[in-house]
Scaffold this active site. Structure first.
Site, PDB file in Angstrom:
ATOM      1  N   GLU A 269     -21.661   8.396   3.918  1.00 59.16           N
ATOM      2  CA  GLU A 269     -20.834   7.243   4.256  1.00 59.16           C
ATOM      3  C   GLU A 269     -21.493   6.463   5.369  1.00 59.16           C
ATOM      4  O   GLU A 269     -21.977   7.047   6.350  1.00 59.16           O
ATOM      5  CB  GLU A 269     -19.442   7.663   4.753  1.00 59.16           C
ATOM      6  CG  GLU A 269     -18.533   8.304   3.751  1.00 59.16           C
ATOM      7  CD  GLU A 269     -17.176   8.669   4.357  1.00 59.16           C
ATOM      8  OE1 GLU A 269     -16.398   9.337   3.654  1.00 59.16           O
ATOM      9  OE2 GLU A 269     -16.897   8.297   5.531  1.00 59.16           O
ATOM     10  N   GLU A 325      -8.285  -0.034   1.685  1.00 59.99           N
ATOM     11  CA  GLU A 325      -7.303   0.954   1.215  1.00 59.99           C
ATOM     12  C   GLU A 325      -6.095   0.925   2.147  1.00 59.99           C
ATOM     13  O   GLU A 325      -6.159   1.390   3.281  1.00 59.99           O
ATOM     14  CB  GLU A 325      -7.947   2.338   1.158  1.00 59.99           C
ATOM     15  CG  GLU A 325      -9.107   2.418   0.167  1.00 59.99           C
ATOM     16  CD  GLU A 325      -9.891   3.705   0.274  1.00 59.99           C
ATOM     17  OE1 GLU A 325      -9.373   4.758  -0.159  1.00 59.99           O
ATOM     18  OE2 GLU A 325     -11.032   3.661   0.795  1.00 59.99           O
ATOM     19  N   LYS A 328      -4.332   4.101   4.219  1.00 61.70           N
ATOM     20  CA  LYS A 328      -5.055   4.924   5.196  1.00 61.70           C
ATOM     21  C   LYS A 328      -4.336   4.872   6.530  1.00 61.70           C
ATOM     22  O   LYS A 328      -3.773   3.848   6.930  1.00 61.70           O
ATOM     23  CB  LYS A 328      -6.490   4.437   5.340  1.00 61.70           C
ATOM     24  CG  LYS A 328      -7.371   4.786   4.157  1.00 61.70           C
ATOM     25  CD  LYS A 328      -8.810   4.960   4.604  1.00 61.70           C
ATOM     26  CE  LYS A 328      -9.525   5.918   3.666  1.00 61.70           C
ATOM     27  NZ  LYS A 328     -10.806   6.327   4.218  1.00 61.70           N
ATOM     28  N   GLU A 334      -9.110   0.867  10.021  1.00 63.88           N
ATOM     29  CA  GLU A 334      -9.242   1.915   9.012  1.00 63.88           C
ATOM     30  C   GLU A 334      -8.935   1.412   7.606  1.00 63.88           C
ATOM     31  O   GLU A 334      -9.416   1.973   6.627  1.00 63.88           O
ATOM     32  CB  GLU A 334      -8.308   3.089   9.341  1.00 63.88           C
ATOM     33  CG  GLU A 334      -8.806   3.977  10.460  1.00 63.88           C
ATOM     34  CD  GLU A 334     -10.112   4.680  10.105  1.00 63.88           C
ATOM     35  OE1 GLU A 334     -10.168   5.301   9.028  1.00 63.88           O
ATOM     36  OE2 GLU A 334     -11.055   4.585  10.892  1.00 63.88           O
TER      37      GLU A 334
END
Length: 359
Positions: A269, A325, A328, A334
């Protein structure tokens, strides 16, 4: 498994990675997370990955629908074993064989599975008895899956696990890199397995976090690969032009201190948030576009650039993440690491093949 045989294993590792780099599209991948309630379907998501010229995709599970859909593409695939599955797999070869049959053999080779990552940042969670059990079982579970695959004659799927940068207690200067002593035994067991199976040490590496916590001492452009700042490591004499290389080399030096000069790195990542709270400085679209375009340019260069400590070495890299997303937890940033909005539109233009960034 032999521990200090650098020459033969390094040649094998380099040969494997040069095969990975036979085209630009095979080097850069994208993390396909699904922690959201407003995301496109898997079939639409795969279409979008192909539009962005992704060469690889990393899943956070081994979802059957997605793996079946991927069988009609040329995307190379990384799947993951959930943390809560590790101890059961470690305890029984039969359970490992069942997992491999269900999640790999039922899709491979039509789906081009290349890596199985066992757990996610397992060594970062050490507070509960369950955490400690999973840590103890990590490498045995990896070995069970490797045994299952080799029994089937499959040797082109590599087994590893992604770790966070907190496994090292020192990263600056890079030559001071060393793993935390409290997990040294686990790291040695992991490196022994990776070396013996010609696999990669996968790391989640985020210059954004290092920069945001040290803004007084690290220039933003240095974190973005976007300036002419140089740093000379007084221990090694190596010169650095960006923060990512420093972080990666701290891992190389940490491994070397344990006698493992032959294990190659992969980036599980990396990325940069494009939005955050008012005090999350640097989390904006311009910086995210700059970072991701620059890392794609670096990692798709031919010949490979590598790092100052490992020049010319290929480093398979997965950008985080495909989508924003919305479910999260944590700070606002985030939920804003995506290359795409949940409706599938680009947050900014990006070409994962690297061809758009040729100079």
């Amino acid at each position: 498994m032999e521990k200090h045989t650098a020459t033969k294993m390094t040649i094998m590792s380099l040969s494997y990675l040069y095969l990975l780099a036979s085209s630009r599209a095979t080097v850069i991948g994208v993390n396909y997370g699904r922690v959201g309630d407003n995301l496109p379907s898997p079939s639409r998501s795969i279409e979008l990955m192909q539009t962005m010229h992704a060469g690889q995709v990393k899943l956070y599970d081994a979802d059957h629908e997605i793996l079946q859909l991927l069988s009609t593409t040329k995307l190379e695939v990384t799947i993951m074993v959930a943390n809560d599955e590790i101890s059961a797999i470690a305890s029984s070869q039969h359970i490992a064989d069942q997992w491999v049959y269900e999640h790999i053999l039922s899709h491979y080779p039509d789906t081009m599975i290349r890596f199985v990552l066992v757990g996610n940042e397992v060594l970062s969670y050490t507070t509960t008895d369950q955490d400690k059990l999973i840590i103890k079982d990590l490498v045995p579970a990896m070995a069970r899956i490797w045994t299952s695959l080799t029994a089937e004659g499959i040797n082109d799927i590599k087994i590893s696990t992604p770790l966070a940068m907190d496994v090292v207690e020192s990263t600056f200067p890079p030559s001071s890199g060393r793993f935390k002593p409290e997990i040294a035994n686990e790291i040695i067991s992991l490196l022994d397995f990776l070396s013996g199976t010609d696999s990669l040490f996968f790391i989640d590496v985020y210059p954004y976090f290092s920069w945001s916590q040290n803004q007084m001492s690290i220039a933003l452009d240095y974190a973005l690969f976007n300036g002419d700042q140089l740093y000379r490591d007084p221990g090694s004499g190596l010169t650095y032009t960006n923060l990512l290389d420093q972080m990666l080399d701290s891992i190389f030096f940490a491994m070397a201190k344990l006698g493992y000069n032959n294990v190659m790195l992969g980036i599980a990542e990396t990325g940069w948030p494009h939005e955050g709270e008012w005090n999350e400085y640097g989390a904006n679209r311009e910086n995210a576009a700059t970072y991701n375009r620059n890392i794609i340019r670096k990692m798709t260069a031919i010949p490979p650039i590598g790092t100052p400590a490992r020049p010319g070495v290929i480093i398979p890299t997965y950008i985080f993440a495909l989508y924003d997303e919305n479910q999260k937890f944590g700070r606002e940033s985030e939920r804003h690491w995506g290359l795409l909005h949940p409706d599938g539109s680009p947050v900014y233009q990006v070409d994962l093949s690297g061809k758009a960034y040729l100079t």
